[in-house]
Design a protein around this motif. Structure first.
Motif, PDB file in Angstrom:
ATOM      1  N   LEU A 288      39.682  31.118  41.634  1.00  0.00           N
ATOM      2  CA  LEU A 288      39.735  31.912  42.858  1.00  0.00           C
ATOM      3  C   LEU A 288      40.217  33.337  42.586  1.00  0.00           C
ATOM      4  CD1 LEU A 288      41.228  29.206  45.239  1.00  0.00           C
ATOM      5  CD2 LEU A 288      38.943  30.231  45.425  1.00  0.00           C
ATOM      6  N   MET A 289      41.176  33.484  41.676  1.00  0.00           N
ATOM      7  CA  MET A 289      41.648  34.826  41.346  1.00  0.00           C
ATOM      8  C   MET A 289      40.542  35.640  40.674  1.00  0.00           C
ATOM      9  SD  MET A 289      44.738  35.246  42.488  1.00  0.00           S
ATOM     10  CE  MET A 289      45.539  36.530  41.522  1.00  0.00           C
ATOM     11  N   GLU A 290      39.751  34.991  39.840  1.00  0.00           N
ATOM     12  CA  GLU A 290      38.620  35.691  39.215  1.00  0.00           C
ATOM     13  C   GLU A 290      37.589  36.102  40.258  1.00  0.00           C
ATOM     14  OE1 GLU A 290      37.129  32.956  36.351  1.00  0.00           O
ATOM     15  OE2 GLU A 290      38.823  33.192  34.965  1.00  0.00           O
ATOM     16  N   LEU A 291      37.476  35.318  41.328  1.00  0.00           N
ATOM     17  CA  LEU A 291      36.485  35.581  42.371  1.00  0.00           C
ATOM     18  C   LEU A 291      37.103  36.299  43.574  1.00  0.00           C
ATOM     19  CD1 LEU A 291      34.773  32.066  42.254  1.00  0.00           C
ATOM     20  CD2 LEU A 291      33.778  34.225  41.446  1.00  0.00           C
ATOM     21  N   GLU A 292      38.265  36.905  43.374  1.00  0.00           N
ATOM     22  CA  GLU A 292      38.993  37.532  44.483  1.00  0.00           C
ATOM     23  C   GLU A 292      38.152  38.522  45.291  1.00  0.00           C
ATOM     24  OE1 GLU A 292      41.160  40.741  46.389  1.00  0.00           O
ATOM     25  OE2 GLU A 292      40.310  40.922  44.368  1.00  0.00           O
ATOM     26  N   PRO A 293      37.292  39.346  44.664  1.00  0.00           N
ATOM     27  CA  PRO A 293      36.483  40.263  45.496  1.00  0.00           C
ATOM     28  C   PRO A 293      35.618  39.538  46.526  1.00  0.00           C
ATOM     29  CG  PRO A 293      36.414  40.929  43.190  1.00  0.00           C
ATOM     30  CD  PRO A 293      37.076  39.587  43.228  1.00  0.00           C
ATOM     31  N   GLY A 294      35.291  38.271  46.265  1.00  0.00           N
ATOM     32  CA  GLY A 294      34.415  37.538  47.169  1.00  0.00           C
ATOM     33  C   GLY A 294      35.029  37.235  48.512  1.00  0.00           C
ATOM     34  N   ARG A 295      36.355  37.323  48.631  1.00  0.00           N
ATOM     35  CA  ARG A 295      36.959  37.064  49.946  1.00  0.00           C
ATOM     36  C   ARG A 295      36.609  38.143  50.951  1.00  0.00           C
ATOM     37  NH1 ARG A 295      42.472  39.572  50.741  1.00  0.00           N
ATOM     38  NH2 ARG A 295      42.915  40.851  48.904  1.00  0.00           N
ATOM     39  N   ARG A 296      36.180  39.288  50.471  1.00  0.00           N
ATOM     40  CA  ARG A 296      35.884  40.403  51.356  1.00  0.00           C
ATOM     41  C   ARG A 296      34.524  40.261  52.049  1.00  0.00           C
ATOM     42  NH1 ARG A 296      38.802  42.188  47.076  1.00  0.00           N
ATOM     43  NH2 ARG A 296      40.571  43.571  47.505  1.00  0.00           N
TER      44      ARG A 296
ATOM     45  N   VAL B 149      52.397  33.057  40.367  1.00  0.00           N
ATOM     46  CA  VAL B 149      52.887  33.564  41.646  1.00  0.00           C
ATOM     47  C   VAL B 149      53.014  35.088  41.594  1.00  0.00           C
ATOM     48  CG1 VAL B 149      54.839  33.572  43.244  1.00  0.00           C
ATOM     49  CG2 VAL B 149      54.042  31.419  42.261  1.00  0.00           C
ATOM     50  N   ALA B 150      53.524  35.601  40.462  1.00  0.00           N
ATOM     51  CA  ALA B 150      53.650  37.059  40.323  1.00  0.00           C
ATOM     52  C   ALA B 150      52.284  37.738  40.400  1.00  0.00           C
ATOM     53  CB  ALA B 150      54.346  37.391  39.002  1.00  0.00           C
ATOM     54  N   GLU B 151      51.276  37.143  39.777  1.00  0.00           N
ATOM     55  CA  GLU B 151      49.921  37.705  39.848  1.00  0.00           C
ATOM     56  C   GLU B 151      49.375  37.650  41.274  1.00  0.00           C
ATOM     57  OE1 GLU B 151      47.564  39.034  37.196  1.00  0.00           O
ATOM     58  OE2 GLU B 151      49.668  39.542  36.912  1.00  0.00           O
ATOM     59  N   THR B 152      49.628  36.554  41.964  1.00  0.00           N
ATOM     60  CA  THR B 152      49.184  36.433  43.351  1.00  0.00           C
ATOM     61  C   THR B 152      49.821  37.513  44.207  1.00  0.00           C
ATOM     62  OG1 THR B 152      48.962  34.032  43.060  1.00  0.00           O
ATOM     63  CG2 THR B 152      49.045  34.851  45.311  1.00  0.00           C
ATOM     64  N   TRP B 153      51.110  37.725  44.013  1.00  0.00           N
ATOM     65  CA  TRP B 153      51.832  38.761  44.773  1.00  0.00           C
ATOM     66  C   TRP B 153      51.272  40.146  44.445  1.00  0.00           C
ATOM     67  CZ3 TRP B 153      55.354  38.765  48.627  1.00  0.00           C
ATOM     68  CH2 TRP B 153      56.062  39.955  48.858  1.00  0.00           C
ATOM     69  N   ARG B 154      51.051  40.401  43.182  1.00  0.00           N
ATOM     70  CA  ARG B 154      50.563  41.725  42.767  1.00  0.00           C
ATOM     71  C   ARG B 154      49.181  42.032  43.363  1.00  0.00           C
ATOM     72  NH1 ARG B 154      47.131  43.620  39.091  1.00  0.00           N
ATOM     73  NH2 ARG B 154      46.708  41.529  38.253  1.00  0.00           N
ATOM     74  N   VAL B 155      48.307  41.031  43.358  1.00  0.00           N
ATOM     75  CA  VAL B 155      46.939  41.252  43.820  1.00  0.00           C
ATOM     76  C   VAL B 155      46.843  41.295  45.344  1.00  0.00           C
ATOM     77  CG1 VAL B 155      44.639  40.181  43.907  1.00  0.00           C
ATOM     78  CG2 VAL B 155      45.893  40.271  41.741  1.00  0.00           C
ATOM     79  N   LEU B 156      47.659  40.488  46.033  1.00  0.00           N
ATOM     80  CA  LEU B 156      47.450  40.293  47.469  1.00  0.00           C
ATOM     81  C   LEU B 156      48.383  41.047  48.391  1.00  0.00           C
ATOM     82  CD1 LEU B 156      46.696  36.498  47.842  1.00  0.00           C
ATOM     83  CD2 LEU B 156      45.125  38.386  47.632  1.00  0.00           C
TER      84      LEU B 156
END
Length: 943
Positions: A680-688, A718-725
């Motif tokens: 899901l993190m690799e596909l993060e742009p797809g949420r848009r 968790v740190a990566e999730t926080w940084r990206v989101l």
């Protein structure tokens, strides 16, 4: 002075060598003036307050810190000679004595907290359960305050030779872990002493003996003997074995060959035991109020010292202040007999046991003040275990091994009592005497238990200058790094590689040229670490199986090794080398065999200094690993939904994944969940793509990472999730915002305190405004239902690292909203949040942020006042009233029984009633209810 002369002066050895015993109960300072050719170790008398406006210089500085109330003492009466203005806090004799009258304003046993792995040792948490207006400080800050008093006192007496310019040696328990050693150095830095040397207390005590017997020590010990240093202070028990060996240049040489495990077991425990023994008589069979209890514990310290002395009176009077309106003229009083105290303390802590007896591992001791005391109070059982494990330690090839400790050196405040000394000698005699041949070890004289460690530290400073007798004291434990077998990712295939052998001298570097390793760079990796105080003969590079009985897991090194601008993961062949620093901590390097790149690995001490990052246990991975074919199918399904060319709809995505795997969503193993997170993190742009895509992506991301910890590298995830989101919602709207709150609630346990406050701040501001409008509208008879804030309330309830004051405010808000007709649809969420905000036993958060028991008691009364209870009200009442065994968290017994009866009368689950009346652990469905949903298989909320 010309600059050149100044530089030359700075390069010369300092005039003074100063030894500081930073003790649990008392600290002391000794020094050597090297300008005196006939140098000796002298005691520095530390000026301190003994009463308001009265300053005396004493041989010891009691390790107590008191914060006065506004107006409690006359202006200027707390100033030290070096103070430029008034102060409210002070340390030493007066702090100790005043603390007996106002226990909620004094900090004691900071050293025990400094080595407490269950709290954030750098967080402001002391005084534990102190008075509300007393500012909290961390164990590091409190330790620094004692050192600061010493530094300022020294500098006042020696303005031309400031302490920070001298050679300073600070003592610590031999069993202190790497984190506690680092934090001791940090405390010295905060006190203005930037450069210190460390020495273990038992060694320092032995150095003191060497110095005091400089003219004849070689006549008192002989080669082949084992010297047991038995050091029991206010907060810890330390055992050390020193081997006496022959040496060509002198008659004997000393080698420290073994150190016991860390035990928070000392004089403080004796005080607690005596207080627990006396409490029922003082309280009519019940419990004293917390303030009275604090006074009783401190009084019992004096009673213990009096009744265990050689010339003890037959009885001693205990006088505890009354409670509430009975403060004046209502004190509680009783007489304690000498035999009664000796029975409780000697038989309870120093019983006569067999050499084969071992301490129990399950705790039945006291949890007062939140400290993790040793589970078994019997010091003699720990001594038996230590001797049985280490009597052959350090033996050289061909060297005969002694079967007993031939010589004993007692140290620490506990041995001020001759009775305790005699009991230890009696026990040793029963262990090693032969039939019809009684035996007792030789006892080395130690005339000053309160100053020996500081004296030895100063002497050690001179030994470092090649003046005096050195103890060869290498590393007391063996250190290992976990390595996997080629081609296997199984935890069962992992072995432990000896990285740093026991006996290694500080400053040494160990290379492992015979071993190469495959290392992934530009991607998260974990290096498991272990140590052993039992396997002391393993050489560097030795591979052994991981046996939990012999190896103790340390916080693993978790990191991402990067090089240049490369972002793609790659595998390199590396070699390892490690260095033991002068303060006894470990540094590890990975070197590229085919290049010049080197990475230094730092111990991830966060999991030892904070409760929010626990050491990795591997339990989650043990729940199962999905086959690669199934993982590939899941990846394709996510690509079809969120990928740049995907056309799949996000609706029903979890159900489709479950059908593909033939597993319900709740049964997906943790390892697969974390793989889904990565996809899901690799596909993060797809949420848009749409609000529906974003809502589903957020929902599935939080589900795959819950509860935010428990698997290797979860802190990084968790740190990566926080940084990206953080703050980046592409499609603002009710549905997306709801999933946003659910995501952070699910992984709250992996967020830092600062991140939790960042999430809570805007919500709290909004809630305050909403409540203001609701009150205003209500006063006019007009109010609207408002937006549904259920999920935002559930998020707030899950943030256990918020300050207790924030939780208090939120809880009061929730209770007020529950009483309004406009918010009735949100009552289940408000009750769930209230239970978490006021829980006596947090799921993962630090105990220092639990709301006061008086607040929880008020909330519980208001909860059970409802005449139509439901499951959510049952859950909240249980969490607010759950029994912990800690009087500072527990509700009064009468109220807890009232809640238990209420739960029973209305048909609450039996486990809820048991948790309130008896205590215990959450189990099964109850865990899911408190967390808010099911947990991944194999993961626990509190480790």
């Amino acid at each position: 002075m010309p600059a050149a002369d100044s530089n030359l002066s700075e390069s010369l050895p300092s005039r003074f060598v100063v030894g500081i015993d930073l003790g649990t109960t008392n600290s002391a300072v000794c020094f050597v003036d090297t300008a005196d050719p006939q140098w000796s170790v002298q005691t520095f008398l530390v000026p301190q307050l003994v009463a308001p406006g009265e300053i005396e210089a004493r041989e010891t500085l009691p390790s107590f810190s008191y914060v006065s109330a506004a107006g409690e003492f006359p202006s200027g009466s707390l100033r030290m000679p070096w103070d430029a203005e008034d102060r409210r806090d002070f340390v030493g004799v007066f702090a100790r004595e005043q603390g007996k009258l106002a226990p909620g304003r004094v900090v004691e046993s900071a050293k025990s907290w400094l080595c407490h792995p269950g709290v954030d040792r750098t967080s402001p948490l002391l005084p534990w359960r102190g008075t509300e207006d007393v500012p909290r400080r961390s164990p590091v800050e409190v330790s620094a305050s004692y050192l600061s008093q010493i530094r300022q006192a020294w500098n006042h007496a020696h303005p031309g030779d400031l302490l920070e310019q001298q050679d300073v040696v600070i003592t610590l328990p031999a069993s202190f872990d790497e984190v506690a050693r680092e934090l001791t150095v940090e405390a010295a830095k905060r006190a203005g002493i930037p450069r210190v040397m460390l020495i273990e207390e038992p060694q320092a005590a032995f150095y003191s003996w060497l110095h005091s017997h400089a003219d004849r020590w070689q006549d008192l010990v002989t080669p082949g003997q084992n010297i047991l240093v038995c050091d029991i202070g206010g907060g810890t028990s330390d055992f050390t074995l020193i081997r006496v060996r022959a040496h060509a240049s002198q008659k004997v040489q000393f080698h420290r060959v073994a150190v016991g495990d860390h035990l928070i077991l000392g004089g403080d425990n004796l005080d607690l035991a005596l207080a627990h023994h006396l409490e029922p008589r003082l309280a009519g069979g019940g419990q004293l109020e917390p303030r009275q209890w604090g006074s009783l514990v401190r009084i019992c310290r004096q009673v213990k010292e009096t009744l265990l002395s050689d010339d003890a009176p037959e009885t001693c009077t205990v006088n505890v202040p009354g409670a509430g309106s009975r403060l004046i003229g209502g004190s509680l009083r009783l007489e304690v007999t000498r035999e009664e105290a000796r029975q409780v303390l000697l038989e309870g802590f120093f019983p006569v046991v067999g050499l084969d007896e071992r301490p129990r591992k399950q705790s039945s001791g006291f949890q007062e003040f939140g400290l993790p005391y040793a589970p078994d109070p019997a010091v003699t059982k720990y001594l038996a275990s230590f001797l049985a494990n280490h009597l052959q330690a350090g033996l050289l090839p061909g060297e005969a091994g002694s079967t007993k400790p031939d010589v004993v050196l007692f140290n620490g405040g506990a041995f001020l009592s001759p009775l305790i000394q005699q009991r230890i000698l009696e026990v040793l005699g029963t262990w090693f005497s032969k039939e019809n041949s009684p035996w007792s070890p030789q006892v080395l004289e130690n005339p000053r238990y309160d100053l020996a460690v500081a004296r030895g530290a100063a002497y050690y400073g001179m030994v470092r200058r090649d003046q005096g007798v050195r103890i060869a004291a290498g590393l007391p434990r063996t250190y290992y790094i976990g390595v996997g077998a080629d081609g296997s990712d199984s935890a069962d295939a992992m072995q432990a590689l000896c990285l740093m052998p026991a006996g290694t001298e500080p400053g040494s570097t160990v290379h492992l040229p015979g071993h190469t390793f495959s290392l992934t760079v530009a991607a998260p990796v974990e290096f498991p670490l272990f140590h052993s105080s039992l396997r002391l003969a393993d050489a560097a590079g030795t591979l052994i199986p991981i046996e939990r009985e012999q190896l103790t897991a340390l916080p693993p090194i978790r990191t991402v090794l990067r090089f240049g601008k490369e972002k793609q993961a790659a595998t390199l062949t590396v070699q390892l080398h490690a260095r033991l620093t002068e303060i006894g901590t470990l540094q590890v390097w990975c070197g590229d065999v085919n290049g010049s790149r080197t990475w230094q690995l730092q111990f991830d001490i966060r999991s030892a200094t904070q409760t929010d990052l626990s050491g990795h246990t591997g339990a989650g991975e043990a729940a199962g690993v999905m086959d690669e074919e199934s993982v590939t199918l899941v990846r394709q399904l996510l690509q079809d939904t969120f990928g740049p060319n995907g056309t799949g709809r996000p609706g029903g995505l979890p159900k489709r994944i479950g059908q593909l795997l033939e597993l319900s969503r709740e049964a997906w193993p943790p390892a697969l969940l974390r793989q889904i997170w990565e996809m899901l993190m690799e596909l993060e742009p797809g949420r848009r793509k749409s609000s529906e895509h974003e809502a589903r992506w957020l929902n599935l991301l939080g589900f795959s990472l819950r509860p935010g910890y428990g698997l290797a590298l979860d802190d990084w995830r968790v740190a990566e999730t926080w940084r990206v989101l953080r703050g980046k919602i592409a499609h603002p709207g009710p549905a997306t915002l709801t999933e946003w709150w659910i995501l952070w609630r699910r992984i709250a346990g992996g967020l830092t305190g600062g991140q939790q406050q960042a999430l809570a701040n805007p919500l709290l501001t909004s809630l305050r405004e909403d409540q203001r409008k609701l009150r205003h509208a209500g006063s006019k008879g007009k109010s609207s239902p408002g937006a549904d804030q259920s999920e935002s309330w559930r998020l707030l309830g899950s943030l256990e690292r918020l300050p207790a004051s924030w939780k208090h405010e939120l809880g009061e808000m929730a209770l007020e909203l529950m009483s309004t007709t406009e918010r009735q649809s949100q009552v289940p969420a408000l009750l769930w949040a209230l239970g978490r905000l006021g829980a006596r036993e947090p799921l993962y958060g630090p105990l220092n942020e639990v709301v006061e028991s008086t607040v929880a008691a008020d909330w519980a009364k208001r909860i059970i006042a409802h005449r139509q209870p439901d499951s959510q009200r049952f859950l909240a009442a249980m969490q607010l009233s759950r029994r912990t065994g800690d009087r500072y968290r527990d509700l009064p017994e009468e109220l807890r029984q009232k809640v238990a009866n209420w739960l029973s009368a209305y048909g609450a689950p039996d486990q809820f009633i048991t948790l309130v009346s008896e205590g215990g652990e959450l189990a099964g469905e109850t865990t899911a209810l408190v967390f808010g949903e099911s947990l991944p298989a194999g993961l626990r909320l509190r480790t």
